[in-house]
Design an enzyme around this catalytic site. Structure first.
Site, PDB file in Angstrom:
ATOM      1  N   GLN A  75       6.360  51.514  40.320  1.00 17.97           N
ATOM      2  CA  GLN A  75       5.361  50.460  40.129  1.00 17.97           C
ATOM      3  C   GLN A  75       4.306  50.846  39.107  1.00 17.97           C
ATOM      4  OE1 GLN A  75       3.956  50.817  44.432  1.00 17.97           O
ATOM      5  NE2 GLN A  75       1.987  50.436  43.445  1.00 17.97           N
ATOM      6  N   CYS A  97       3.102  46.856  44.705  1.00 17.84           N
ATOM      7  CA  CYS A  97       4.102  47.241  45.717  1.00 17.84           C
ATOM      8  C   CYS A  97       4.686  46.026  46.429  1.00 17.84           C
ATOM      9  CB  CYS A  97       3.473  48.188  46.729  1.00 17.84           C
ATOM     10  SG  CYS A  97       2.062  47.463  47.569  1.00 17.84           S
ATOM     11  N   HIS A 104      -0.048  49.249  51.495  1.00 15.84           N
ATOM     12  CA  HIS A 104       1.140  49.526  50.700  1.00 15.84           C
ATOM     13  C   HIS A 104       2.346  48.842  51.353  1.00 15.84           C
ATOM     14  CE1 HIS A 104       3.351  51.653  47.686  1.00 15.84           C
ATOM     15  NE2 HIS A 104       4.035  52.403  48.513  1.00 15.84           N
ATOM     16  N   ASN A 145      10.540  53.893  48.647  1.00 14.58           N
ATOM     17  CA  ASN A 145       9.256  53.650  47.986  1.00 14.58           C
ATOM     18  C   ASN A 145       9.522  53.272  46.528  1.00 14.58           C
ATOM     19  OD1 ASN A 145       6.495  53.566  47.531  1.00 14.58           O
ATOM     20  ND2 ASN A 145       6.104  55.636  48.256  1.00 14.58           N
TER      21      ASN A 145
END
Ligand SMILES: *[C@@H]1O[C@H](CO)[C@@H](O)[C@H](O)[C@H]1NC(C)=O
Length: 351
Positions: free
Chosen positions: A151, A157, A294, A314
């Site tokens: 990102q 996110c 997040h 992630n």
């Protein structure tokens, strides 16, 4: 795309076996003096190709020393959890928060208000009565998960998690793995706040109104947000039929959903253990931070010598965690789950 798929699958398969690839080892002698610590800082800067100007060096070095000590200390505790001094090591907590965190709670509440006002289109929980839930699943091995993305310096996110969940359900339903455009979501979804934050449920609503989302090649990522350009027109779009929430604070319900498709979850991420996660089991005793700020995607679950775990994908690049992934404890004492991951999971629906 077929070529891409063959390239990606082997990379993904090594994800858990290669957790110290490219590692940056710390030794006791690095901590002997200010001089050795400065050498460590220089070694870290060149390893990560990070250059800082002389004015900010002083403060950054202070931050770096604290982080290096924390990482070294945790790694000596004999836990399964291992940390590493990754690209975030000389960023203060405030800087990290400003750059990466997403105002999830604000946009979630905003979204909830809109749903109340308009009825919204959120469904029930289609996996409520699912049975024969496998004891483990890894959607990476099934070719339903793209290579790790990054990102960058943008609180995007929420767009990454929404897009990744859509990429996976599209692959599961059509057998075709494509990379979709987070940038189109960032630029064109006015329900959410671009790099300032957002929420995956409103991103799913956006996709439903926007005739889906285009492929990454039509509208590539640039770590910022700006004008909405309808690049690629109606070509190569992936559409969804809806989205649903997993019942809150219920890891068994989450397991039923993940058995069928990857699921987006919101978590706390500002804590030092999360930021510097390098491998092993991340448990409820490790420090995630205090705010849900997040989002990531749960791409599987299983059990190994460390116990029951979730596989968390992630979008901090492949240098974070185990090639971009985290093994997170499943079945925490707290019903909210580790880092609050069971509080508001959601997934796109595609028939
Ligand atoms: C979230 O966004 C709202 C609206 O822009 C703002 O007032 C609030 O301060 C933000 N919160 C954080 C933690 O950034």
């Amino acid at each position: 795309m077929t070529v891409m798929k063959f390239l990606i699958v082997p990379l993904v398969l090594v994800a858990f076996s290669c957790n110290i690839c490219e590692s940056f080892e710390l030794e006791r002698k690095d901590f002997e003096s200010e001089k050795s610590l400065m050498q460590l800082y220089k070694r870290w800067s060149s390893h990560h190709r990070i250059s800082r100007n002389a004015n900010e060096m002083h403060n950054r070095f202070k931050v770096f020393k604290n982080n290096a000590k924390h990482v070294f200390k945790v790694n000596l505790m004999g836990k399964s959890l291992k940390l590493k001094l990754n690209q975030f090591a000389d960023m203060s907590d405030d800087e990290f928060r400003n750059m990466y965190s997403s105002n999830i709670t604000y946009y979630k509440d905003l979204h909830a208000k809109k749903i109340e006002a308009t009825g919204g289109r959120i469904g029930g929980f289609m996996y409520e009565h699912a049975n024969n839930i496998p004891s483990s699943i890894d959607w990476r091995k099934k070719g339903a998960v793209n290579a790790i993305k990054n990102q960058g310096r943008c609180g995007s996110c929420w767009a990454f998690a929404a897009v990744a969940a859509v990429e996976s359900i599209h692959q599961i339903k059509t057998n075709e793995l494509v990379s979709l455009s987070e940038e189109e979501v960032l630029d064109c979804d006015y329900r959410d706040g671009g790099c300032r934050g957002g929420f995956y449920n409103s991103a799913f609503e956006f996709m439903m109104d926007n005739d889906g989302v285009t492929i990454e090649d039509n509208y590539p990522y640039y770590e910022g947000n700006g004008y909405c350009r309808r690049r690629g027109g109606r070509n190569k779009r992936v559409r969804i039929d809806g989205y649903e929430n997993v019942p809150r604070n219920n890891e068994y319900a989450l397991m039923k959903a993940v058995a069928h498709q990857p699921v987006a979850v919101a978590i706390a991420s500002g804590g030092s253990d999360f930021k510097f996660y390098g491998g092993g089991m991340f448990t409820e005793n490790d420090f995630c931070g205090f705010n849900i700020d997040h989002t990531v995607v749960v791409v599987g679950y299983g059990t190994d010598e460390d116990g029951d775990y979730w596989i968390i994908r992630n979008q901090y690049g492949h240098r974070w965690g185990m090639n971009g992934y985290m093994k997170m404890q499943r079945g925490a004492h707290s019903p909210q789950g580790v880092c609050g991951m069971a509080m508001q999971p959601a997934y796109p629906v595609k028939y």
